[in-house]
Design an enzyme around this catalytic site. Structure first.
Site, PDB file in Angstrom:
ATOM      1  CE1 TYR A  62      -0.183   3.150   7.465  1.00 34.63           C
ATOM      2  CE2 TYR A  62      -1.341   4.141   9.323  1.00 34.63           C
ATOM      3  CZ  TYR A  62      -1.273   3.193   8.304  1.00 34.63           C
ATOM      4  OH  TYR A  62      -2.302   2.273   8.138  1.00 34.63           O
ATOM      5  CE  LYS A  86       3.704   3.316  13.520  1.00 31.21           C
ATOM      6  NZ  LYS A  86       3.837   2.571  12.278  1.00 31.21           N
ATOM      7  CE1 TYR A 145      -5.469   4.370   8.431  1.00 35.47           C
ATOM      8  CE2 TYR A 145      -6.003   4.201  10.754  1.00 35.47           C
ATOM      9  CZ  TYR A 145      -5.247   3.812   9.671  1.00 35.47           C
ATOM     10  OH  TYR A 145      -4.261   2.863   9.835  1.00 35.47           O
ATOM     11  N   PRO A 168      -4.611   0.851  18.560  1.00 41.89           N
ATOM     12  CG  PRO A 168      -6.350  -0.584  18.022  1.00 41.89           C
ATOM     13  CD  PRO A 168      -5.777   0.183  19.138  1.00 41.89           C
ATOM     14  CG  HIS A 188      -2.170  -0.803   1.020  1.00 41.40           C
ATOM     15  ND1 HIS A 188      -3.369  -0.494   1.607  1.00 41.40           N
ATOM     16  CD2 HIS A 188      -2.397  -1.907   0.279  1.00 41.40           C
ATOM     17  CE1 HIS A 188      -4.297  -1.359   1.225  1.00 41.40           C
ATOM     18  NE2 HIS A 188      -3.732  -2.234   0.430  1.00 41.40           N
TER      19      HIS A 188
HETATM   20  P1  FAS Z   1       0.319 -11.422  21.953  1.00 46.90           P
HETATM   21  O1  FAS Z   1      -0.667 -10.972  22.986  1.00 46.90           O
HETATM   22  O2  FAS Z   1      -0.104 -11.487  20.519  1.00 46.90           O
HETATM   23  O3  FAS Z   1       0.852 -12.894  22.303  1.00 46.90           O
HETATM   24  C1  FAS Z   1       1.119 -13.247  23.656  1.00 46.90           C
HETATM   25  C2  FAS Z   1       0.950 -14.752  23.757  1.00 46.90           C
HETATM   26  O4  FAS Z   1       1.304 -15.142  25.100  1.00 46.90           O
HETATM   27  C3  FAS Z   1      -0.488 -15.183  23.537  1.00 46.90           C
HETATM   28  O5  FAS Z   1      -0.542 -16.221  22.576  1.00 46.90           O
HETATM   29  C4  FAS Z   1      -0.958 -15.637  24.908  1.00 46.90           C
HETATM   30  O6  FAS Z   1      -1.872 -16.722  24.849  1.00 46.90           O
HETATM   31  C5  FAS Z   1       0.343 -16.067  25.566  1.00 46.90           C
HETATM   32  N1  FAS Z   1       0.309 -16.021  27.029  1.00 46.90           N
HETATM   33  C6  FAS Z   1      -0.290 -15.103  27.812  1.00 46.90           C
HETATM   34  N2  FAS Z   1      -0.100 -15.403  29.112  1.00 46.90           N
HETATM   35  C7  FAS Z   1       0.653 -16.539  29.142  1.00 46.90           C
HETATM   36  C8  FAS Z   1       1.176 -17.348  30.177  1.00 46.90           C
HETATM   37  N3  FAS Z   1       0.948 -17.035  31.468  1.00 46.90           N
HETATM   38  N4  FAS Z   1       1.896 -18.434  29.851  1.00 46.90           N
HETATM   39  C9  FAS Z   1       2.123 -18.752  28.542  1.00 46.90           C
HETATM   40  N5  FAS Z   1       1.647 -18.027  27.503  1.00 46.90           N
HETATM   41  C10 FAS Z   1       0.913 -16.938  27.825  1.00 46.90           C
HETATM   42  N6  FAS Z   1      -1.830  -4.159  16.531  1.00 46.90           N
HETATM   43  C11 FAS Z   1      -1.783  -3.550  15.330  1.00 46.90           C
HETATM   44  O7  FAS Z   1      -0.684  -3.198  14.871  1.00 46.90           O
HETATM   45  N7  FAS Z   1      -2.962  -3.321  14.606  1.00 46.90           N
HETATM   46  C12 FAS Z   1      -4.174  -3.747  15.081  1.00 46.90           C
HETATM   47  O8  FAS Z   1      -5.192  -3.547  14.433  1.00 46.90           O
HETATM   48  C13 FAS Z   1      -4.264  -4.404  16.317  1.00 46.90           C
HETATM   49  N8  FAS Z   1      -5.465  -4.859  16.796  1.00 46.90           N
HETATM   50  C14 FAS Z   1      -5.497  -5.500  18.013  1.00 46.90           C
HETATM   51  C15 FAS Z   1      -6.694  -6.011  18.549  1.00 46.90           C
HETATM   52  C16 FAS Z   1      -6.720  -6.658  19.798  1.00 46.90           C
HETATM   53  C17 FAS Z   1      -8.014  -7.198  20.365  1.00 46.90           C
HETATM   54  C18 FAS Z   1      -5.538  -6.772  20.543  1.00 46.90           C
HETATM   55  C19 FAS Z   1      -5.561  -7.411  21.917  1.00 46.90           C
HETATM   56  C20 FAS Z   1      -4.345  -6.287  20.026  1.00 46.90           C
HETATM   57  C21 FAS Z   1      -4.314  -5.667  18.755  1.00 46.90           C
HETATM   58  N9  FAS Z   1      -3.128  -5.197  18.201  1.00 46.90           N
HETATM   59  C22 FAS Z   1      -3.050  -4.579  17.011  1.00 46.90           C
HETATM   60  C23 FAS Z   1      -1.911  -5.371  18.889  1.00 46.90           C
HETATM   61  C24 FAS Z   1      -1.482  -6.784  18.673  1.00 46.90           C
HETATM   62  O9  FAS Z   1      -1.431  -7.051  17.301  1.00 46.90           O
HETATM   63  C25 FAS Z   1      -0.195  -6.949  19.416  1.00 46.90           C
HETATM   64  O10 FAS Z   1       0.655  -5.830  19.228  1.00 46.90           O
HETATM   65  C26 FAS Z   1       0.522  -8.196  19.016  1.00 46.90           C
HETATM   66  O11 FAS Z   1      -0.360  -9.280  19.215  1.00 46.90           O
HETATM   67  C27 FAS Z   1       1.764  -8.278  19.914  1.00 46.90           C
HETATM   68  O12 FAS Z   1       2.250  -9.559  19.826  1.00 46.90           O
HETATM   69  P2  FAS Z   1       2.841 -10.275  21.131  1.00 46.90           P
HETATM   70  O13 FAS Z   1       3.711  -9.331  21.857  1.00 46.90           O
HETATM   71  O14 FAS Z   1       3.363 -11.567  20.637  1.00 46.90           O
HETATM   72  O15 FAS Z   1       1.582 -10.482  22.120  1.00 46.90           O
HETATM   73  C1  PHB Z   2      -6.303  -3.859  10.565  1.00 48.88           C
HETATM   74  O1  PHB Z   2      -6.395  -4.121   9.355  1.00 48.88           O
HETATM   75  O2  PHB Z   2      -6.650  -4.678  11.460  1.00 48.88           O
HETATM   76  C2  PHB Z   2      -5.778  -2.505  10.990  1.00 48.88           C
HETATM   77  C3  PHB Z   2      -5.188  -1.694  10.039  1.00 48.88           C
HETATM   78  C4  PHB Z   2      -4.701  -0.447  10.419  1.00 48.88           C
HETATM   79  C5  PHB Z   2      -4.837  -0.032  11.725  1.00 48.88           C
HETATM   80  C6  PHB Z   2      -5.438  -0.855  12.679  1.00 48.88           C
HETATM   81  C7  PHB Z   2      -5.913  -2.097  12.304  1.00 48.88           C
HETATM   82  O3  PHB Z   2      -4.377   1.205  12.084  1.00 48.88           O
END
Ligand code: FAS
Ligand code: PHB
Length: 393
Positions: free
Chosen positions: A388, A300, A204, A296, A75
């Site tokens: 970005y 980032k 957005y 989000p 993109h």
């Molecule tokens: P994660 O949370 O992905 O992974 C952590 C892992 O540790 C999980 O699999 C969990 O089950 C495990 N764990 C937890 N406790 C444990 C324990 N006690 N023992 C063993 N394992 C355990 N980021 C974006 O850039 N764009 C988005 O649109 C976006 N949307 C999001 C929506 C939601 C609902 C959430 C919660 C986050 C979102 N994020 C987004 C951020 C997300 O993408 C995180 O930045 C990303 O998952 C980070 O990855 P990890 O640090 O690996 O953490």
């Molecule tokens: C997504 O596609 O999930 C997404 C993209 C851009 C954002 C947040 C989420 O800033």
């Protein structure tokens, strides 16, 4: 009790833990990952969608970039819709030729899981009651129960990649850690559907009814978000109600071309800014959401996890292959310098595009002025674009 011995114990098999495991494996280092959930559950979580070039390059370095390069969508820009008018932010022109890659976190995780499994590396899924200790000594340990059997894993180092609700940060003595947090009065209601995206690029949208985001996973799979009160329950949102509200918030062109369909997934994510300092405690290193959370809006979260993992993998490889601890000693400061800039950008873009009904009228006037300035200023759009696409590593 079954015991295991490894060089780096990784807690969490999300993108941070899996990417770290893959990079260390490529350098010949031994790792064990313990994950609380099943692999299917990890893959079922729908999260990020946009990769910075640095993250995509790291996937290539980890040897798992093939499908991402084949299926990911490059993109060159995205659009800000304000007052029903769309304004394109030309990333390629404004950010020195850099772009972003649209490729879902689910696919990133799937590619990393496949590579780890193909290499025959140990990942203990559905590990219950994970506890860590000894990270202030030279022999940190983890205890857990896997399929009913107690296990002890000893390692040289522990990487806390267990997300915001994980056990690793929670295991650090309160006096040794400083927490910074801002909770927003709203969340994002997300919907995934097998419908063609409403536009070729992300939109957005700022609207009196609330913020919305039109994103995608492919040419046939879309991802949409609506700003909702943080108390909102996903059970109160039928697909029809979601589509009607999204259409009401979109500019006329997007509203006219919106294709609706059954949701594959629907969830509410709270929005918060959060940082834990430092990110290192003896032989325990926090990475990704275990150490920081961003709203989000700026896409980032996943990308910060990747840059933490880049620094940590380099530092651990230097330790084992070059006998140098300079990277380990500098890890926390190096990550936090980048984390706080991403926190600022994510807070800024969230503040710019969302409705803050409880804020005083003065804040609303400042927000309107900021929007006017951004939409009229090349300098402001250059700053937006370079944040970005991701600041230099
Ligand atoms: P994660 O949370 O992905 O992974 C952590 C892992 O540790 C999980 O699999 C969990 O089950 C495990 N764990 C937890 N406790 C444990 C324990 N006690 N023992 C063993 N394992 C355990 N980021 C974006 O850039 N764009 C988005 O649109 C976006 N949307 C999001 C929506 C939601 C609902 C959430 C919660 C986050 C979102 N994020 C987004 C951020 C997300 O993408 C995180 O930045 C990303 O998952 C980070 O990855 P990890 O640090 O690996 O953490
Ligand atoms: C997504 O596609 O999930 C997404 C993209 C851009 C954002 C947040 C989420 O800033």
């Amino acid at each position: 009790m079954k015991t295991l011995r490894t060089q780096v114990l990784i807690v969490g098999a999300g993108p941070a833990g899996l990417l770290l495991g893959q990079l260390l494996h490529r350098a010949g280092l031994d790792t064990v990952i313990v994950e609380r959930q099943s692999d299917e559950h990890v893959l079922s979580r729908i999260r990020a969608g946009v990769l910075e070039q640095g993250t995509a390059d790291l996937m290539d370095e980890a040897g798992v970039g093939q499908r991402m390069r084949a299926e990911g969508l490059v993109h060159d820009g995205f659009e800000l819709a304000v007052g029903g008018v769309r304004h394109r932010i030309d990333l390629r022109a404004l950010a020195g030729g850099r772009t972003v890659l649209v490729y879902g976190q689910t696919e990133v995780t799937r590619d990393l899981m496949s590579a780890r499994s193909a290499a025959g590396l140990i990942t203990l899924y559905e590990a219950a009651d994970v506890r860590i200790d000894g990270f202030d000594t030279s022999t940190p340990r983890a205890h857990c129960i896997v399929r009913g059997e107690p296990m002890e894993i000893t390692a040289d180092f522990i990487a806390g990649c267990d997300g915001f609700h994980g056990v690793c940060r929670a295991s650090v003595p309160a006096g040794a850690i400083q927490l910074y947090e801002k909770v927003y009065p709203f969340g994002w209601l997300g919907l995934l559907s097998d419908t063609p995206p409403v536009s070729e690029e992300l939109i957005y949208s700022r609207h009196a009814r609330g913020f919305s985001l039109c994103s995608m996973r492919s040419a046939t799979r879309s991802r949409y978000y609506l700003q909702v009160p943080s108390t909102e329950r996903v059970e109160d949102w039928s697909d029809d109600r979601f589509w009607d509200e999204l259409r009401a918030r979109l500019d006329p062109e997007a509203a006219g071309s919106l294709v609706t369909g059954p949701s594959l997934e629907k969830s509410v994510a709270p929005l918060r800014s959060f940082v834990a300092e430092p990110m290192r405690f003896g032989r325990l290193f926090l990475a990704g959401d275990a150490a920081h959370i961003v709203p989000p809006t700026g896409a980032k979260g996943l990308n910060l996890a990747a840059s933490d993992v880049r620094y940590l993998s380099q530092a651990l490889i230097e330790h084992y292959l070059e006998g140098s601890d300079a990277g380990l000693d500098h890890y926390s400061a190096r990550c936090l310098a980048r984390v706080w800039k991403a926190e600022r950008f994510s807070w800024w873009l969230t503040s710019l595009m969302h409705n803050f009904d409880q804020e005083p009228a003065f804040q609303a006037k400042l927000q309107a002025a900021e929007l006017d300035y951004v939409l009229a200023s090349d300098a402001a759009q250059r700053a937006l674009a370079e944040n970005y696409v991701g600041l230099p590593l």
